[in-house]
Structure formats: C-alpha cells, structure tokens
Scaffold this active site. Structure first.
Site, short mmCIF file in Angstrom:
data_model
loop_
_atom_site.label_atom_id
_atom_site.label_comp_id
_atom_site.label_asym_id
_atom_site.label_seq_id
_atom_site.Cartn_x
_atom_site.Cartn_y
_atom_site.Cartn_z
CG ASN A 123 -2.33 0.59 0.79
OD1 ASN A 123 -2.41 1.69 0.28
ND2 ASN A 123 -3.40 -0.14 1.06
NE ARG A 124 -2.39 4.49 -3.29
CZ ARG A 124 -3.14 3.40 -3.47
NH1 ARG A 124 -3.51 2.67 -2.43
NH2 ARG A 124 -3.51 3.03 -4.69
CG HIS A 126 1.90 -2.12 -3.79
ND1 HIS A 126 1.19 -2.27 -2.63
CD2 HIS A 126 0.98 -2.11 -4.81
CE1 HIS A 126 -0.11 -2.34 -2.91
NE2 HIS A 126 -0.25 -2.24 -4.22
CG HIS A 180 -1.96 -6.54 -5.40
ND1 HIS A 180 -2.87 -6.46 -6.44
CD2 HIS A 180 -1.85 -5.28 -4.91
CE1 HIS A 180 -3.28 -5.22 -6.57
NE2 HIS A 180 -2.68 -4.48 -5.65
N GLY A 181 -3.55 -10.75 -5.37
CA GLY A 181 -4.32 -11.42 -6.41
C GLY A 181 -5.66 -10.75 -6.63
CE1 TYR A 182 -7.01 -5.76 -8.90
CE2 TYR A 182 -4.90 -6.68 -9.57
CZ TYR A 182 -5.67 -5.60 -9.18
OH TYR A 182 -5.10 -4.34 -9.09
CG ASP A 226 -7.50 1.51 -4.15
OD1 ASP A 226 -7.07 0.67 -3.33
OD2 ASP A 226 -6.78 2.04 -5.02
CG ASP A 277 -7.44 -1.42 17.67
OD1 ASP A 277 -7.75 -0.84 16.60
OD2 ASP A 277 -8.14 -1.38 18.69
CD GLN A 305 -6.29 -0.45 0.35
OE1 GLN A 305 -6.13 -0.25 1.57
NE2 GLN A 305 -6.58 0.53 -0.49
CD GLU A 313 -4.22 -5.02 -2.37
OE1 GLU A 313 -3.10 -4.54 -2.14
OE2 GLU A 313 -5.12 -4.42 -3.01
#
Length: 339
Positions: free
Chosen positions: A76-77, A103, A173-175, A231, A238, A268, A297
């Site tokens: 992620n970011r 990523h 990160h599979g779709y 997204d 936590d 995600q 994800e």
C-alpha cells in the site's frame, strides 16, 4: 524438490522466470518466480480461473505487474514517500503519482525475481533478500514465503527478519473472480469490519478510522458489488491477531464462494477500477474490463509508518515478522458468515 517446474519466460536483462505447478485435491495453482505471482488458480469443477492472470510474461512486466504478486516491503501507500524511525527520516522511492511510495517503491517485491528454495507437489517456498537502503528503506530484509494448497484453499505464510529496525508489511495482491462473466457484477461481499480509513484524492488516509455504519463502506452484511468502486482499507483489528475469517465473497452466477482468513489488522479492498488498460489481457485472450476482479489484500494499514495512532508496522532487528492469509473456496454454506 518434487514439483513441476518449467521456464515461463525471460526478463529483459536475461534472467529466466520459472513457473511451478502445485496440485492438492481439487486445487491447482501455478506460481512464478517473478514477484511470487500466482499466475493461475483453478478449482476442480469450475471451468474458469479463480484469479485474473496472463498466459505470457509480457503483461506482468507492464500493465499487470501487481496481478497475483506479493507486494512489499511495505504494501500500500506511504505518504510523501518518507517516514521517520528512531529519529531518522528515510526518503523512499516515489512511484505513485510522483510523490508517494506504493508497494515498496519502483522495484518492490512484485518486480523482483524470487528464489524457489523448495517445492513439493502442493507447496512452494520462495525467498527474497532486499538490501539495506533498497528503495530507501532501512535494514537488510530477508523474506520467506510459503504458498501451500489444501483440498480447497490456498494459503500464504510470510516471515521476514531484518538486521536493522525497519517497517514491514507484505501482502498477496491477487485479483479474484468467482464466475466466467469477466466482471464482479453478480458478486456479493461481506467484510467483518466496523471501521474503514477515509482517503484523500491521492488515496492517502486522511486521519483516524471512521465507522462504516450508514455509509457506502458498510459490508457487515453481504452487499452486491455491481458498479462498486473501492480502494480502501477496512480496519479488522488494532494489531495482528490469530488467524480468523474476515471476509466472504460469493458469485450468484456460479454459486462459488470464497472465505478470506488472516492474521493481519487491515484488508485493502480494490475493485480494479483502473481497467481496462492496454495490454491487460486475461487467460481467455480477452481484454480485462473495469471491475474484472477484486483484490482482497491482508496487510498493515496504509501509511502506518507516519501514523502513531495506527497499528504499528515497525519490525525491530530482534523480531520476526509473521503473517498468514488463507483463501478458501466452496459451493456450500460452510464459509458463509453468520447473518
């Protein structure tokens, strides 16, 4: 090493990408050494693949380079491509809109050739070592990933160690797509999360988590995915926890359903809104269209290295990072969540 390993293609600079085929009961998977990509996933009795993928290497080097890959060293970011740890600011590779790290940066885990350390008929263990300072991250990070099949599931067991305090969050990160329609239009989704992270126009979390109740992000009961654009990170806990079910996906068209179980604190959810894209061609040779699949994800929350109020993603030199995620499939009610 008892497995089916073959050449899949060659990288532009020459190294060979191998593909290993795994089989266990009704499940069959094909995994690439590039990015630890799950290139294909099949369930006996289903005529279609369960993941979006390509039959050749070229799309994975371009528009499909995250499809099916293990992403990291920070999934992620990370906002503004920087974070501070132990009083030192680390400047990262900014590969998202020229100002954020996505990523793991321009050459993260998804773009690397992994070593196939061991393989059996039903498991593949891949390793990757990222040097200290790689993409701006501190610490020499040594990653071990075991991808394993059971009779109707695929699991990802990650571990990592570092010689220097760092941050670490790895994710598959599979779709996924559970029918042959080429879209999510007849899929429904449930997520066991009461909160999510609102984001700004750059998809960076804006602040604290927010309740899903009364919003378009409430998937506490199953909801259809037709024309839904997501997204966003859904807040599962936590901190990392025991392996537990967190999400359920079902296709009304096929009757097939999938359960996601993970140890991670975040999920995600991305519905592939960037498609269609030139060169993104699926297994059947057709161009992948908008909302052709869904990425679920499991990971730490995005931008956690800059958010002390988020679950910590710091990996100390004396610790071992561990993360397990499992995707299970069936056509019965065994994976359906309680209503």
């Amino acid at each position: 090493m008892a497995s089916d390993v073959e050449r899949f293609g060659e990288m532009p600079d020459g190294p060979t990408v191998h593909r290993v085929t795994l089989q266990k009961g009704a499940m069959r998977a094909q995994v690439l050494t590039l990015g630890a990509i799950v290139q294909d996933l099949r369930l006996e009795g289903a005529s279609h693949p369960l993941v979006l993928g390509a039959g050749t290497l070229a799309p994975y080097l371009g528009p499909m380079h995250y499809f099916g890959a293990t992403v990291g060293r920070y999934a992620n970011r990370i906002a503004n491509g920087a974070f501070t740890l132990n009083g030192q600011t680390h400047r990262l590779s900014c590969n998202f809109r020229g100002r954020h790290c996505l990523h793991g940066g321009e050459l993260g885990c998804a773009e690397q050739l992994w070593t196939l350390a061991d393989a059996t008929a039903e498991t593949a263990t891949l390793t990757l070592t990222l040097p200290d300072g790689d993409m701006g991250f501190p610490g020499r990070l040594s990653i071990v990933l075991t991808i394993a099949l059971s009779d109707a599931a695929i699991s990802f067991d990650h571990s990592a160690t570092t010689d220097r305090d760092t941050v670490c969050s790895l994710s598959h990160h599979g779709y996924f797509v559970l029918d042959d329609s080429g879209s999510l239009a007849e899929h429904g989704l449930r997520i066991a999360a009461e909160h999510y992270l609102p984001v700004d126009d750059d998809l960076i979390p804006t602040g604290r988590s927010a309740p899903v109740a009364g919003t378009g992000f409430d998937f506490q009961t199953p909801r259809p995915l037709q024309d839904v654009a997501l997204d966003h990170n859904f807040c599962l806990s936590d901190a990392p926890a025991v392996l537990r079910p967190v999400a359920w996906l079902r296709s009304d068209r096929s009757g097939l359903q999938m359960q996601v179980a993970t140890t991670e604190p975040g999920l995600q959810v991305y519905t592939a809104s960037h498609l269609p894209q030139a060169g993104a061609i699926g297994h059947d040779g057709r161009a992948l269209r908008r909302h052709a699949g869904i990425a679920l994800e499991a990971q730490h929350w995005p931008d956690a290295p800059n958010r002390p109020d988020f679950p910590s993603a710091t990996l100390l030199a004396a610790q071992t990072y561990r993360h397990t995620t499992r995707y299970s499939f069936d056509r019965t009610n065994q994976t359906e969540p309680p209503q």
